[in-house]
Design a protein around this motif. Structure first.
Motif, PDB file in Angstrom:
ATOM      1  N   GLY A  36      27.546 -70.973 -42.865  1.00  0.00           N
ATOM      2  CA  GLY A  36      28.616 -70.013 -42.607  1.00  0.00           C
ATOM      3  C   GLY A  36      28.755 -68.923 -43.665  1.00  0.00           C
ATOM      4  O   GLY A  36      29.638 -68.083 -43.581  1.00  0.00           O
ATOM      5  N   LEU A  37      27.902 -68.938 -44.689  1.00  0.00           N
ATOM      6  CA  LEU A  37      28.024 -67.923 -45.743  1.00  0.00           C
ATOM      7  C   LEU A  37      27.145 -66.696 -45.470  1.00  0.00           C
ATOM      8  O   LEU A  37      27.231 -65.696 -46.174  1.00  0.00           O
ATOM      9  CB  LEU A  37      27.654 -68.516 -47.110  1.00  0.00           C
ATOM     10  N   ASP A  38      26.288 -66.803 -44.460  1.00  0.00           N
ATOM     11  CA  ASP A  38      25.401 -65.694 -44.084  1.00  0.00           C
ATOM     12  C   ASP A  38      24.560 -65.158 -45.230  1.00  0.00           C
ATOM     13  O   ASP A  38      24.408 -63.940 -45.384  1.00  0.00           O
ATOM     14  CB  ASP A  38      26.225 -64.530 -43.483  1.00  0.00           C
ATOM     15  N   ILE A  39      24.034 -66.039 -46.056  1.00  0.00           N
ATOM     16  CA  ILE A  39      23.133 -65.579 -47.121  1.00  0.00           C
ATOM     17  C   ILE A  39      21.772 -65.336 -46.463  1.00  0.00           C
ATOM     18  O   ILE A  39      21.261 -66.212 -45.766  1.00  0.00           O
ATOM     19  CB  ILE A  39      22.979 -66.624 -48.253  1.00  0.00           C
ATOM     20  N   PRO A  40      21.180 -64.139 -46.658  1.00  0.00           N
ATOM     21  CA  PRO A  40      19.874 -63.881 -46.031  1.00  0.00           C
ATOM     22  C   PRO A  40      18.813 -64.863 -46.531  1.00  0.00           C
ATOM     23  O   PRO A  40      18.901 -65.349 -47.653  1.00  0.00           O
ATOM     24  CB  PRO A  40      19.524 -62.454 -46.482  1.00  0.00           C
ATOM     25  N   ARG A  41      17.820 -65.132 -45.693  1.00  0.00           N
ATOM     26  CA  ARG A  41      16.713 -66.006 -46.087  1.00  0.00           C
ATOM     27  C   ARG A  41      15.731 -65.230 -46.968  1.00  0.00           C
ATOM     28  O   ARG A  41      15.329 -64.127 -46.615  1.00  0.00           O
ATOM     29  CB  ARG A  41      16.018 -66.536 -44.837  1.00  0.00           C
TER      30      ARG A  41
END
Lengths: 343, 103
Positions: A36-41
Motif C-alpha cells: 500500500g505504500l506504492d514504492i516503485p520497483r
C-alpha cells in the motif's frame, strides 16, 4: 552447559548458503511492510532493508528458546539439529512470531519510507529480490561463506542497475558501505543511512516534539560508520531536548545483541547494564538499530520502561503522523531545544 | 610449558590484517571492555603473536563472546585493529576446529 558455538554457527552458515539468510523468512514476510505504500520497483536509488527489522520478531522468538536451551541437556543434540536443518528449515518450527511484534517492526520501515517521501527523495525498492547482507556470518569470521553471499547480493544490484542505496539499520550500512568493497571487485555502490539522507535534506518539522529524548547510539553507527551527529540534528531540529546518557556518541555502550545467538545469558546481562544507564536519565529512550531495539526493549520490561525506534519520533515531527501507542511520556517544554548532559 | 606452532603464526598472518604485534600492552582495552574480558585482547594477542596455538584454542568461548562493539579499538593508543584481529582468530577456529570453511 553453554550453547555449542560450532553447531549454532554451523546452522547459521548453512542457512546463509542454502537459503540466502541466517534465518530464512518467506518473501511474503519480508515485503509485507511495503504493502500500500506504492514504492516503485527497482530504480537507480533504492531503500535497502537488508531484512533486519523483518527478522526481529523471529530472532526474538528464537532467542527465548535459545536462552531456555542454554543450560539444558538439549545442547547435546545441536549437532543433530544442524544435520536436520540442511533438509528442512528448522526456523519455521522454532520461531513462532508474535503478530503484534511483527506489525510493530514493519511499522518502523513504513515510518522510514514516509520520512524519505517527506524529504522529497526519489527511491524504489527491490521487493522479493532484496537479500540479507550476511553481517552475522562476517562478524563470526566465516569469510568464504560471507564472500560467496556478498557476491550474490551485488549481482542483484547489478541486475537492477542500482547505483545508490538508502539503508535503514547500522549493520547493513556497515556491510554495504565498508565491508563489501573489500570482498567484491569493481564495487561502486553509494551507500547512505536514511538518517544521513534526512540530515542532508531540507525536510522541516511540521509538529514540534516537546520531549526529552535519551539517545542510545548504536556501536556500529557511532564507531564503524561515524553516524553520530545526524540523529541529534534531526531530533533537535524537531524541537526535542537531547539527553546524553553515560556512554554516549563514540563511547556508546553495547546493547549485548551481537552475542545473543551464542551466549544469551551474557547478552542479557549487558543489555540490563546498558538499560540501567539509559533509564537513569529519565528521558524517552530511543534506539536506531533493530538489534539494539529488541535487546533493550527486553531488558526494559523488568524496569517498567520502554525503548522506541528513533523513526517513531521523527515521523511524528516531520510527517505529522500520530502513531498508535506513541508514548509521549515525558513532555518537558521548559527544556525545549536544550541539550542536557547526564552522568 | 607452551608449545609454539609456526604454522599457526603463518595462518593468522596470511590475512594481512592481523596487527596484534602493534599492541604495547597498556591494558586500556581490558579496562573499557563492557564484557569485562580479563583475557582479551592483550594477553590473547600476545599468545597469538608468539604462536601459542593451544592457548588460543583454550579460550574459544572468550573469543566468540566478543561483542565486536569496538569500545577497545576506539580507545587503543597503539591503533591495534582489535575487532579485525578477533575476527581473524574466529576464522582460524572456524577452519581448524569447527570445519566451517572452504564451503
Amino acid at each position: 552447559m553453554a550453547l555449542p558455538t560450532k553447531h549454532v554457527l554451523g546452522i547459521l552458515v548453512d542457512n546463509l548458503l542454502k537459503r540466502g539468510s541466517v534465518l530464512k523468512l518467506s518473501p511474503r514476510t519480508t515485503v509485507r511492510w511495503a504493502q500500500g505504500l506504492d514504492i516503485p520497483r527497482g530504480g537507480k536509488t533504492v531503500i535497502y532493508t537488508g531484512h533486519m527489522y523483518q527478522l526481529i520478531p523471529a530472532i526474538s522468538a528464537l532467542a527465548t528458546k535459545m536462552a531456555f536451551f542454554e543450560n539444558s541437556w538439549i545442547t547435546k543434540f545441536f549437532g543433530l539439529g544442524r544435520f536436520a536443518n540442511k533438509f528442512i528449515n528448522l526456523a519455521w518450527f522454532m520461531a513462532q512470531t508474535d503478530p503484534q511484534e511483527t506489525e510493530h517492526y514493519n511499522n518502523i520501515l513504513r515510518n522510514i519510507t514516509q520520512l524519505l517521501q517527506a524529504a522529497k527523495i526519489d527511491f524504489g525498492y527491490l521487493y522479493e529480490e532484496e537479500m540479507y547482507s550476511g553481517a552475522l556470518v562476517h562478524d563470526e569470521g566465516v569469510d568464504d561463506a560471507f564472500e560467496q553471499h556478498a557476491q550474490r547480493v551485488v549481482e542483484v544490484f547489478r541486475r537492477n542497475g542500482v547505483r545508490s542505496v538508502i539503508t535503514v539499520d547500522p549493520h547493513t550500512t556497515n556491510m554495504l558501505r565498508s565491508v563489501y568493497p573489500k570482498y567484491c571487485k569493481n564495487y561502486e555502490l553509494e551507500v547512505k543511512s536514511y538518517l544521513e539522507v534526512l540530515a542532508e535534506s531540507n525536510v522541516e518539522a511540521l509538529r514540534p516534539l516537546n520531549l526529552d529524548v535519551t539517545i542510545h547510539d548504536s556501536c556500529v553507527y557511532a564507531r564503524y560508520e561515524d553516524v553520530v551527529m545526524e540523529p541529534r540534528q534531526l531530533l533537535t531540529k524537531a524541537g526535542a531536548a537531547i539527553i546524553e546518557p553515560e556512554n554516549a556518541g563514540k563511547l556508546t555502550h553495547c546493547c549485548g545483541g551481537p552475542i545473543e545467538s551464542f551466549f544469551p545469558g551474557k547478552a542479557q546481562a549487558i543489555a540490563a547494564k546498558r538499560m540501567e544507564q539509559l533509564a537513569a536519565t529519565g528521558g524517552n529512550i530511543v534506539a536506531m538499530c533493530p538489534i539494539c531495539l529488541v535487546n533493550l526493549k527486553h531488558a526494559a520490561k523488568s524496569m517498567n520502561t520502554d525503548v522506541m525506534d528513533i523513526s517513531d519520533y521523527l515521523v511524528e515531527a516531520y510527517c505529522g503522523t500520530d502513531l498508535p501507542g506513541s508514548p509521549h511520556a515525558v513532555h518537558n517544554s521548559d527544556q525545549y531545544n536544550e541539550v542536557v548532559t547526564h552522568g | 610449558m607452551a608449545v609454539v606452532n609456526t604454522k599457526f603464526i603463518d595462518d593468522i598472518s596470511a590475512s594481512g590484517s592481523f596487527n596484534a604485534a602493534a599492541c604495547m600492552n597498556c591494558g586500556v582495552c581490558t579496562a573499557v571492555c563492557p564484557m569485562g574480558q580479563d583475557l582479551l585482547p592483550r594477553q590473547l594477542f600476545r599468545y597469538a603473536v608468539i604462536g601459542v596455538e593451544e592457548k588460543i584454542l583454550e579460550h574459544q568461548e572468550t573469543i566468540f563472546s566478543c561483542l565486536m562493539c569496538r569500545m577497545c579499538e576506539q580507545n587503543c593508543p597503539a591503533g591495534v585493529k582489535i575487532t579485525e584481529n578477533v575476527r581473524t582468530l574466529r576464522g582460524y577456529i572456524n577452519r581448524t576446529v569447527f570445519g566451517l570453511s572452504r564451503v
